[in-house]
Design an enzyme around this catalytic site. Structure first.
Site, PDB file in Angstrom:
ATOM      1  N   ASN A 165       0.991  -1.156   0.136  1.00 28.24           N
ATOM      2  CA  ASN A 165       0.404  -0.141  -0.476  1.00 28.24           C
ATOM      3  C   ASN A 165       0.767   1.336  -0.204  1.00 28.24           C
ATOM      4  OD1 ASN A 165      -2.354   1.734   1.126  1.00 28.24           O
ATOM      5  ND2 ASN A 165      -0.698   1.896   2.781  1.00 28.24           N
ATOM      6  N   TYR A 187       2.627   9.560 -11.252  1.00 24.63           N
ATOM      7  CA  TYR A 187       1.804   8.936 -10.901  1.00 24.63           C
ATOM      8  C   TYR A 187       0.980   8.011 -11.139  1.00 24.63           C
ATOM      9  CZ  TYR A 187      -1.538   7.538  -6.521  1.00 24.63           C
ATOM     10  OH  TYR A 187      -2.405   7.649  -5.553  1.00 24.63           O
ATOM     11  N   LYS A 237       0.487   3.674 -10.894  1.00 27.45           N
ATOM     12  CA  LYS A 237      -0.139   2.873 -11.207  1.00 27.45           C
ATOM     13  C   LYS A 237      -0.683   2.164 -11.446  1.00 27.45           C
ATOM     14  CE  LYS A 237      -0.433   4.592  -6.355  1.00 27.45           C
ATOM     15  NZ  LYS A 237      -0.589   3.455  -5.438  1.00 27.45           N
ATOM     16  N   ILE A 295      -9.111   9.635  -1.856  1.00 27.42           N
ATOM     17  CA  ILE A 295      -9.681   9.147  -0.553  1.00 27.42           C
ATOM     18  C   ILE A 295      -9.564  10.540   0.569  1.00 27.42           C
ATOM     19  CG2 ILE A 295      -9.560   7.006   1.193  1.00 27.42           C
ATOM     20  CD1 ILE A 295     -11.535   6.305  -1.402  1.00 27.42           C
TER      21      ILE A 295
HETATM   22  P1  NAP Z   1      -0.952   8.381   3.245  1.00 32.04           P
HETATM   23  O1  NAP Z   1      -2.043   8.746   4.578  1.00 32.04           O
HETATM   24  O2  NAP Z   1      -0.197   9.082   3.851  1.00 32.04           O
HETATM   25  O3  NAP Z   1      -0.203   7.170   3.797  1.00 32.04           O
HETATM   26  C1  NAP Z   1       1.464   6.618   3.095  1.00 32.04           C
HETATM   27  C2  NAP Z   1       2.138   6.310   4.197  1.00 32.04           C
HETATM   28  O4  NAP Z   1       2.882   5.960   3.151  1.00 32.04           O
HETATM   29  C3  NAP Z   1       2.560   6.365   5.086  1.00 32.04           C
HETATM   30  O5  NAP Z   1       2.893   6.918   6.568  1.00 32.04           O
HETATM   31  C4  NAP Z   1       3.782   7.063   4.090  1.00 32.04           C
HETATM   32  O6  NAP Z   1       5.326   7.574   5.608  1.00 32.04           O
HETATM   33  C5  NAP Z   1       4.720   6.271   4.406  1.00 32.04           C
HETATM   34  N1  NAP Z   1       5.117   6.069   3.193  1.00 32.04           N
HETATM   35  C6  NAP Z   1       5.468   7.079   2.424  1.00 32.04           C
HETATM   36  N2  NAP Z   1       7.128   6.844   1.723  1.00 32.04           N
HETATM   37  C7  NAP Z   1       7.286   4.798   1.937  1.00 32.04           C
HETATM   38  C8  NAP Z   1       8.337   4.393   1.673  1.00 32.04           C
HETATM   39  N3  NAP Z   1       9.608   4.400   0.349  1.00 32.04           N
HETATM   40  N4  NAP Z   1       7.860   3.536   2.900  1.00 32.04           N
HETATM   41  C9  NAP Z   1       7.500   3.262   3.156  1.00 32.04           C
HETATM   42  N5  NAP Z   1       6.439   4.164   3.282  1.00 32.04           N
HETATM   43  C10 NAP Z   1       5.864   4.686   3.065  1.00 32.04           C
HETATM   44  O7  NAP Z   1      -1.546   7.935   1.752  1.00 32.04           O
HETATM   45  P2  NAP Z   1      -2.803   7.241   1.856  1.00 32.04           P
HETATM   46  O8  NAP Z   1      -3.761   8.169   0.953  1.00 32.04           O
HETATM   47  O9  NAP Z   1      -3.047   6.416   2.779  1.00 32.04           O
HETATM   48  O10 NAP Z   1      -2.707   6.181   0.003  1.00 32.04           O
HETATM   49  C11 NAP Z   1      -1.760   5.065   0.723  1.00 32.04           C
HETATM   50  C12 NAP Z   1      -2.391   4.465  -1.034  1.00 32.04           C
HETATM   51  O11 NAP Z   1      -3.338   4.278  -1.395  1.00 32.04           O
HETATM   52  C13 NAP Z   1      -0.763   4.855  -1.612  1.00 32.04           C
HETATM   53  O12 NAP Z   1      -0.464   4.113  -2.312  1.00 32.04           O
HETATM   54  C14 NAP Z   1      -1.222   6.016  -2.874  1.00 32.04           C
HETATM   55  O13 NAP Z   1      -1.243   6.115  -3.750  1.00 32.04           O
HETATM   56  C15 NAP Z   1      -3.130   5.203  -2.508  1.00 32.04           C
HETATM   57  N6  NAP Z   1      -3.968   6.047  -2.662  1.00 32.04           N
HETATM   58  C16 NAP Z   1      -4.548   6.794  -2.111  1.00 32.04           C
HETATM   59  C17 NAP Z   1      -5.498   7.884  -2.693  1.00 32.04           C
HETATM   60  C18 NAP Z   1      -5.609   8.832  -2.165  1.00 32.04           C
HETATM   61  O14 NAP Z   1      -7.041   9.964  -2.361  1.00 32.04           O
HETATM   62  N7  NAP Z   1      -5.816   9.130  -0.951  1.00 32.04           N
HETATM   63  C19 NAP Z   1      -5.915   7.590  -3.694  1.00 32.04           C
HETATM   64  C20 NAP Z   1      -6.156   6.871  -4.706  1.00 32.04           C
HETATM   65  C21 NAP Z   1      -4.893   5.067  -4.835  1.00 32.04           C
HETATM   66  P3  NAP Z   1       4.878   9.392   5.704  1.00 32.04           P
HETATM   67  O15 NAP Z   1       3.353  10.035   6.015  1.00 32.04           O
HETATM   68  O16 NAP Z   1       5.870   9.865   6.568  1.00 32.04           O
HETATM   69  O17 NAP Z   1       5.712   9.810   4.568  1.00 32.04           O
END
Ligand code: NAP
Length: 251
Positions: A92, A158, A162, A191
């Protein structure tokens, strides 16, 4: 009482310190899995472990920067050392990456988002698959995005990453389907997580308008799909991509 889908099983979640990963780790634990909570952010990862333990679950933090193959290998080794097996993984961890049109995107920005959002999924699966196969099977869910199906201005890196996650998932899903490992990808719409924190109100309103359901998604709504895809309820579901997007991709 919550149905125990995963008792005596071990689940690993990357990027589990925040947002969708955190919600997924909490839900795996609620369904009885022992959970390896992994993140680059040690403080956030440990706080999710505390939440799981407070709820009566079993969890352990392992730090991992998923953009480094050797750390992904160590993550799987630590999982086996701690719990003795691996059954489920949700790959993730991800970042939003540099926002710029293609002609202005820096080489470093491109390399970074491909490393964290795409190469990481290959590295993780490469080391997770032999461990899961040792138990006779299990499931992997990779976190793609609606932007694994369509483009989005200023998000070429991005979106390319994906789309790559979807292709990697389809290929691995086909390769391992007869060996008892199901591999799927989910495609969240936008999200409301810390990933969107830097956006102002107007930008968020613009995003809401792209979802016919009339709102952004919640991390827990994505986690529910990950849990279902991981469980035996999805026994004929593999090698595919499932949006969870409030109809974003329908218009
Ligand atoms: P988030 O709240 O920012 O959580 C992501 C986590 O991953 C954070 O704890 C971050 O740490 C950590 N991270 C960043 N770089 C990393 C690395 N190199 N190795 C290990 N961990 C790392 O993001 P989220 O929205 O939950 O997103 C999670 C996934 O869902 C991602 O793959 C994202 O692309 C995908 N996604 C999100 C959305 C959206 O709208 N939110 C939509 C579609 C897909 P730090 O906080 O310290 O950076």
């Amino acid at each position: 009482m919550m149905e125990q889908l995963f008792s005596e099983k071990v689940a690993l979640v990357t990027g589990a310190g925040s947002g969708i990963g955190e919600a997924t780790a909490l839900l795996y634990a609620k369904h009885g899995a022992k959970v390896i909570v992994s993140d680059i952010n040690v403080e956030h990862g440990n706080s999710v472990v505390e939440k799981i333990r407070k709820n009566g679950g079993d969890a352990q933090f392992v730090a991992c920067d998923v953009s480094k193959a050797e750390e992904c290998e160590k993550l799987v080794n630590e999982t086996i050392k701690h719990y003795g097996r691996l059954d489920y993984a949700c790959n993730n961890a991800g970042i939003g990456g540099e926002a710029a049109p293609v002609g202005d995107m820096s080489i470093g920005g491109w390399d970074k988002v491909i490393a964290i959002n795409l190469s990481s999924v290959f590295y993780c699966m490469k080391y997770q698959l032999p461990a899961i196969l040792k138990n006779g099977g299990g499931a992997i869910v990779n976190m793609a995005s609606i932007l694994g199906q369509v483009g989005f201005p200023h998000s070429a890196g991005y979106s390319a990453a994906k789309h790559g996650v979807v292709g990697l998932t389809q290929t691995a899903g086909a390769e391992y389907s007869s060996q008892g490992v199901r591999i799927n990808a989910v495609g969240p719409g936008f999200i409301d997580t810390p990933l969107l924190q830097q956006m102002d109100k107007a930008a968020k309103a613009m995003l809401v308008s792209k979802h016919p359901i009339g709102r952004l998604g919640k991390a827990e709504e994505v986690a529910e799909l990950v849990i279902w895809l991981s469980s035996d309820k999805a026994s004929f579901v593999t090698g595919s991509y499932y949006p969870v997007d409030g109809a974003y991709l329908s218009i």
